[in-house]
Enzyme design. Structure first.
Site, PDB file in Angstrom:
ATOM      1  N   ASP A   1     -92.514 -13.581 -42.220  1.00  0.00           N
ATOM      2  CA  ASP A   1     -92.748 -13.931 -43.618  1.00  0.00           C
ATOM      3  C   ASP A   1     -92.557 -15.435 -43.657  1.00  0.00           C
ATOM      4  OD1 ASP A   1     -92.518 -14.614 -46.303  1.00  0.00           O
ATOM      5  OD2 ASP A   1     -91.615 -12.710 -46.854  1.00  0.00           O
ATOM      6  N   HIS A   2     -93.649 -16.185 -43.782  1.00  0.00           N
ATOM      7  CA  HIS A   2     -93.539 -17.634 -43.595  1.00  0.00           C
ATOM      8  C   HIS A   2     -92.620 -18.286 -44.621  1.00  0.00           C
ATOM      9  CE1 HIS A   2     -96.832 -17.685 -46.611  1.00  0.00           C
ATOM     10  NE2 HIS A   2     -96.350 -18.861 -46.944  1.00  0.00           N
TER      11      HIS A   2
ATOM     12  N   GLY B   1    -106.449 -12.420 -31.704  1.00  0.00           N
ATOM     13  CA  GLY B   1    -107.019 -13.111 -32.849  1.00  0.00           C
ATOM     14  C   GLY B   1    -107.011 -14.606 -32.612  1.00  0.00           C
TER      15      GLY B   1
ATOM     16  N   HIS C   1     -92.487 -12.027 -50.182  1.00  0.00           N
ATOM     17  CA  HIS C   1     -91.882 -13.336 -50.444  1.00  0.00           C
ATOM     18  C   HIS C   1     -90.798 -13.271 -51.519  1.00  0.00           C
ATOM     19  CE1 HIS C   1     -95.063 -14.604 -47.955  1.00  0.00           C
ATOM     20  NE2 HIS C   1     -95.959 -14.855 -48.879  1.00  0.00           N
TER      21      HIS C   1
END
Length: 502
Positions: A188-189, A18, A251
């Site tokens: 998971d930012h 990607g 989150h």
């Protein structure tokens, strides 16, 4: 080397599936460049970008340098000499993820770069693509022998990780056929944000805070992830996801686990993982009836001035869409130290302000000695607020003498907010997480058991909602969501601490 210890000038080949996408352009290339600027990457690294587009290496270099320039926070960020040197380590290969021969060509290029840059067989595979391709790519990486038998092999994958527990399990099984759990890095930012990582320091690095962080002193916990924008260009994705899957399952429940976990024996990836998994398993899984009682959903309508479209008229949405753009819920934990303390969560699009914050609301004093004074003072609750974004800092609400003739008591705020200069020095979330992956530090990545338990918690809510039609839209853009979100706390004789007015 000890877990989490920093290393400098590492050797690795990044293969980004990607490589022509928005995530790579906005996040990955600028983050890699910042690591290069700081010396974590020097001469012994290379990047292969793959996608369907028939780019040349030269064009790829231009794209990478444009990404750096567009991200630049400093005047010298676009230094042409440094950017050209960095971009020269990038190589492009047009790739069809379903074509075995393309993986053979990719392996040949990877082996060539491994020798050229002395990469020691260290490889990081970044799947910046739709999750439906994860299993296919992982399987081909193994079958076509791109996974090396020397050095390390680490697979970084992005959310969403499934649509429910079963699809997540199927996806995980496909990936696990090629990579072990220790090799899988689920991003998971939010876990890369400095303020989220600081929760452990706040709780376990301060005796005064740690001694109060329990059911004897905490009345309730509130978590708000509010966005002022609508779905924008993500409408197509949002129609398949919604706020529950997009924000709560990952989150918010990651934040909940950090706030409710028991103290780890040490701040290591394994200890933190075990405590977080334990914390999520302590969250009550509701029956369908309890889900309806404890979770509310919303979808934004027009704003008060009729200048902003309602969700159903955004480009790419269904005119009768049942997808929620807002969720509020009450979670119950059976954690030994916090059992009985309600955790209120909410997140939504097109709300009054953009803000992510956590409020720890402490119990009222058992005895108010000032209640018999001339002013008949009512004491405000003590509240510890953690500001995550866009502001970063802390606020502690306490009561002090008002300074008037009578012995009145008034609340004040003890505030600490990071200055712009300090915030500028904090690594961006993706930079931090990529650096951790290079280090082999899994502390800030989600383990499969965390992902699975989070799905168990939200699946019952999702399935219950899917059986009923909602009366949408049910909140005005620019407000803090539907009235039902206020009622959720009001019935417990509580209110939301964060209550901005536009």
């Amino acid at each position: 080397m000890k877990e989490g210890q920093t290393k400098m000038a590492q050797s690795a080949l990044f293969i980004i599936f990607g490589g022509t996408g928005d995530l790579a352009y906005r996040k990955l290339y600028p983050s890699l460049f910042r690591l290069y600027e700081k010396g974590y990457l020097k001469d012994d690294f290379a990047v292969i970008g793959t996608a369907r587009r028939p780019w040349t290496d030269e064009h790829y270099h231009e794209v990478v340098m444009n990404a750096i320039a567009d991200d630049g926070h400093e005047s010298d960020r676009t230094n042409s000499e440094l950017a050209h040197k960095f971009a020269s380590h990038f190589y492009y290969q047009s790739h069809n993820v379903n074509d075995t021969e393309h993986y053979v060509a990719l392996r040949n290029l990877a082996d060539k770069l491994d020798a050229k840059y002395n990469l020691k067989g260290n490889r990081i595979y970044y799947l910046a693509m739709a999750p439906r391709f994860f299993g296919t790519i992982a399987g081909h990486l193994k079958s076509e022998k791109l996974i090396t038998d020397h050095g390390y092999n680490r697979l970084i994958i992005e959310k969403p990780f499934g649509r429910d527990l079963q699809t997540a399990k199927d996806l995980n099984d496909a990936i696990s056929a090629a990579f072990s759990e220790e090799q899988i890095y689920r991003i998971d930012h939010y876990l890369g944000k400095e303020a989220i990582q600081s929760i452990a320091a706040l709780r376990f690095g301060n005796e005064v805070i740690g001694s109060l962080w329990n059911k004897a002193h905490i009345d309730n916990i509130q978590i708000t992830l509010a966005e002022s924008l609508g779905v924008e260009e993500r409408a197509g994705y949002y129609e398949t996801a919604g706020a529950l899957r997009d924000m709560v399952q990952n989150h918010i429940l990651q934040i909940v686990s950090l706030l409710t976990m028991e103290e780890p024996k040490a701040y290591t990836a394994s200890e933190l993982r075990d405590r977080k998994v334990e914390a999520l398993r302590n969250i009550k899984i509701y029956s369908p009836e309890e889900a309806l009682q404890n979770f509310v959903r919303g979808q934004y309508g027009e704003d008060a001035d009729h200048e902003q479209l309602d969700y159903r008229h955004e480009e790419g949405t269904d005119e009768n869409s049942q997808i929620e753009t807002f969720v509020a819920g009450k979670l119950e934990t059976e954690s030994p130290s916090l059992a009985g303390v309600p955790i209120y969560v909410r997140t939504g699009k097109r709300l009054a302000q953009k803000s992510t914050q956590i409020s720890i609301v402490f119990k009222d004093l058992k005895q108010n000695i000032f209640a018999n004074s001339e002013s008949d003072t009512k004491l405000a609750q003590n509240v510890l607020t953690l500001f995550i974004e866009p502001d970063q800092g802390y606020r502690f609400d306490i009561n002090v003498k008002s300074g008037e003739q009578s012995y009145g008591v008034m609340p004040i705020h003890l505030d600490y907010h990071k200055s712009a200069a300090k915030k500028a020095k904090v690594p961006e979330a993706y930079e931090k997480l990529i650096h951790d992956a290079l280090d082999g530090n899994r502390t800030n990545f989600a383990h499969w058991h965390e992902v699975a338990q989070a799905w168990r918690i939200v699946d019952v809510v999702r399935k219950t909602w899917d059986k009923q039609d909602a009366d949408f839209p049910n909140y005005v853009s620019g407000t803090m969501g539907p009235e039902a979100a206020e009622e959720l706390l009001r019935r417990d004789h509580r209110t939301w601490v964060y209550n901005p007015k536009r």
